[in-house]
Write an enzyme that holds these catalytic residues in place. Structure first.
Site, PDB file in Angstrom:
ATOM      1  N   ASP A 100      43.231  38.248  38.009  1.00 29.11           N
ATOM      2  CA  ASP A 100      42.943  39.920  37.934  1.00 29.11           C
ATOM      3  C   ASP A 100      41.559  39.981  37.147  1.00 29.11           C
ATOM      4  O   ASP A 100      41.306  39.074  36.299  1.00 29.11           O
ATOM      5  CB  ASP A 100      43.942  40.525  36.961  1.00 29.11           C
ATOM      6  CG  ASP A 100      45.140  40.908  37.670  1.00 29.11           C
ATOM      7  OD1 ASP A 100      45.570  40.688  38.763  1.00 29.11           O
ATOM      8  OD2 ASP A 100      45.782  41.879  36.882  1.00 29.11           O
ATOM      9  N   HIS A 157      46.013  32.112  38.550  1.00 28.23           N
ATOM     10  CA  HIS A 157      47.043  31.220  39.559  1.00 28.23           C
ATOM     11  C   HIS A 157      46.050  30.479  40.841  1.00 28.23           C
ATOM     12  O   HIS A 157      45.079  30.573  40.887  1.00 28.23           O
ATOM     13  CB  HIS A 157      47.858  32.491  40.297  1.00 28.23           C
ATOM     14  CG  HIS A 157      48.558  33.010  39.283  1.00 28.23           C
ATOM     15  ND1 HIS A 157      50.136  33.105  39.367  1.00 28.23           N
ATOM     16  CD2 HIS A 157      48.236  34.001  38.088  1.00 28.23           C
ATOM     17  CE1 HIS A 157      50.806  33.868  38.287  1.00 28.23           C
ATOM     18  NE2 HIS A 157      49.470  34.117  37.359  1.00 28.23           N
ATOM     19  N   SER A 263      37.894  35.705  29.687  1.00 23.57           N
ATOM     20  CA  SER A 263      36.793  34.748  30.402  1.00 23.57           C
ATOM     21  C   SER A 263      36.662  34.776  31.852  1.00 23.57           C
ATOM     22  O   SER A 263      36.586  35.954  32.444  1.00 23.57           O
ATOM     23  CB  SER A 263      36.997  33.353  29.608  1.00 23.57           C
ATOM     24  OG  SER A 263      35.917  32.475  29.597  1.00 23.57           O
TER      25      SER A 263
END
Length: 297
Positions: A100, A157, A263
Site C-alpha cells: 500500500d 508482499h 519507508s
C-alpha cells in the site's frame, strides 16, 4: 535520460532540507524504536488513537479493529489485515503491487540510471551496493518505487511467485524518504540504509529493496526475522540455495517483510521481462495485490 529543469527550492524548503542533514538521524531512529516498543496501556492506546485520527488510518480493515487491542505502537504499526482485505490478482501473467502507498516513480531503467524524482537520477550500481553482476541483470529493464506513508499498511508482499537467492544488508544514512525529500536529496535511495533481496522467478531475476528512513526503527523479513537493530557497519551478503531445507519459496501476494514505521520499496525487473500498467503514474495510490504489470513469457 534527459532531465528537465525545475525551480530552486524556497528558503523555507532549504531550511527543511538542511535540517535533514544536521539532525541526529540514528539517535532519533533508535529513540523512536524504543518508544514504539513500550507497553504503556492506556497511554499507548491514546497515542494510537491520536495517530490513527491524524493520518486517517482505516482500522476497520485490520484484524484488530480497536486501539485497545494493541499492546505497543509497533504492534499497531505492523498490524495484519483481515483475510481478503487485499485481493490478489490471480491472472498467472499478472504482477501484483507489493505494498500500500503511492508510486514515487516508475519506468524504464535507462542503461543503468533510475529516476528518483524530478531533477534527480541515481545508478543501479550505487543502489545495489556496487554489486556489478547484479546491476548488469537490470540494465535497460523496468523499475517501480513505492512510498509508504505513515497511514499505510506496512507489510510488504511478493509481486509474483519467487525463490530467494540473495539478501544484502547495506548500512547507510537515515534520511526521510517522503516525496519532498526525494526531490531534493541527491541519491537518496542509494545512500539510505536498505535491504536488497534478489529473487529467481519464471521471467528471470527480480529485486525487491526495502529502504530505511528516519524513525524506521527496523526492517524484517519472514525468513530471517528482524534485520536491524543492531545496525551493522559493513555490507552483509547472504546467499540462499534454490532447493533443500533452507530454500525460501514465496507465492504471489505472500508477505515477505515489514517496516516498523514508514519507508519505501523499490522493485527492479530485467529488460523485456515485464510491461508495467499504463495507468500507473508518479503520485498514483497503490493497494497491495492490485495489478502492477504483465509478465512477458
Amino acid at each position: 535520460m534527459q532531465l528537465k529543469s525545475y525551480p530552486a527550492p524556497t528558503y523555507a524548503q532549504r531550511a527543511k532540507i538542511a535540517f535533514q542533514y544536521m539532525m541526529p538521524q540514528l539517535y532519533l531512529t533508535q529513540a523512536a524504536g524504543w518508544l514504539a516498543e513500550r507497553k504503556w496501556g492506556v497511554i499507548t492506546h491514546f497515542i494510537i488513537n491520536v495517530f490513527a485520527k491524524k493520518y486517517q488510518v482505516n482500522l476497520a480493515e485490520a484484524e484488530k479493529t480497536k486501539a485497545s487491542d494493541y499492546a505497543s505502537f509497533n504492534e499497531f504499526f505492523i498490524r495484519p489485515l483481515k483475510e481478503n482485505a487485499r485481493p490478489i490478482n490471480q491472472n498467472p501473467q499478472a504482477l501484483c503491487l507489493p505494498a500500500d502507498g503511492r508510486v514515487s516513480e516508475l519506468g524504464k531503467i535507462e542503461e543503468n540510471q533510475l529516476l528518483q524524482a524530478k531533477g534527480h537520477q541515481f545508478s543501479l550500481e550505487t543502489l545495489l551496493a556496487n554489486d556489478l553482476n547484479l546491476a548488469d541483470k537490470f540494465k535497460n529493464g523496468n523499475f517501480i518505487t513505492t512510498y509508504l506513508s505513515p497511514r499505510d499498511y506496512h507489510r510488504v508482499h511478493m509481486p509474483c511467485d519467487a525463490t530467494l537467492r540473495k539478501m544484502i544488508y547495506v548500512p547507510g544514512e537515515l534520511f526521510s524518504v517522503n516525496p519532498f525529500l526525494a526531490e531534493h536529496v541527491p541519491n537518496l535511495f542509494a545512500r539510505n540504509e536498505r535491504l536488497i533481496c534478489e529473487f529467481e522467478t519464471a521471467f528471470g531475476p527480480m529485486v525487491q529493496i526495502l529502504v530505511g528512513a528516519t524513525i524506521t526503527a527496523s526492517m524484517s523479513t519472514v525468513w530471517a526475522g528482524v534485520i536491524n537493530p543492531p545496525r551493522a557497519k559493513e555490507v552483509a551478503v547472504y546467499e540462499y540455495l534454490p532447493t533443500g531445507e533452507t530454500a525460501v519459496h514465496l507465492k504471489k501476494g505472500q508477505e515477505m517483510g515489514a517496516f516498523r514505521l514508514g519507508s519505501t520499496v523499490i522493485n527492479l525487473f530485467p529488460k523485456g521481462a515485464v510491461e508495467l500498467e499504463a495507468h500507473l503514474k508518479a503520485g498514483e495510490p497503490t493497494k497491495m495485490g492490485e495489478r502492477l504489470g504483465k509478465i512477458n513469457l
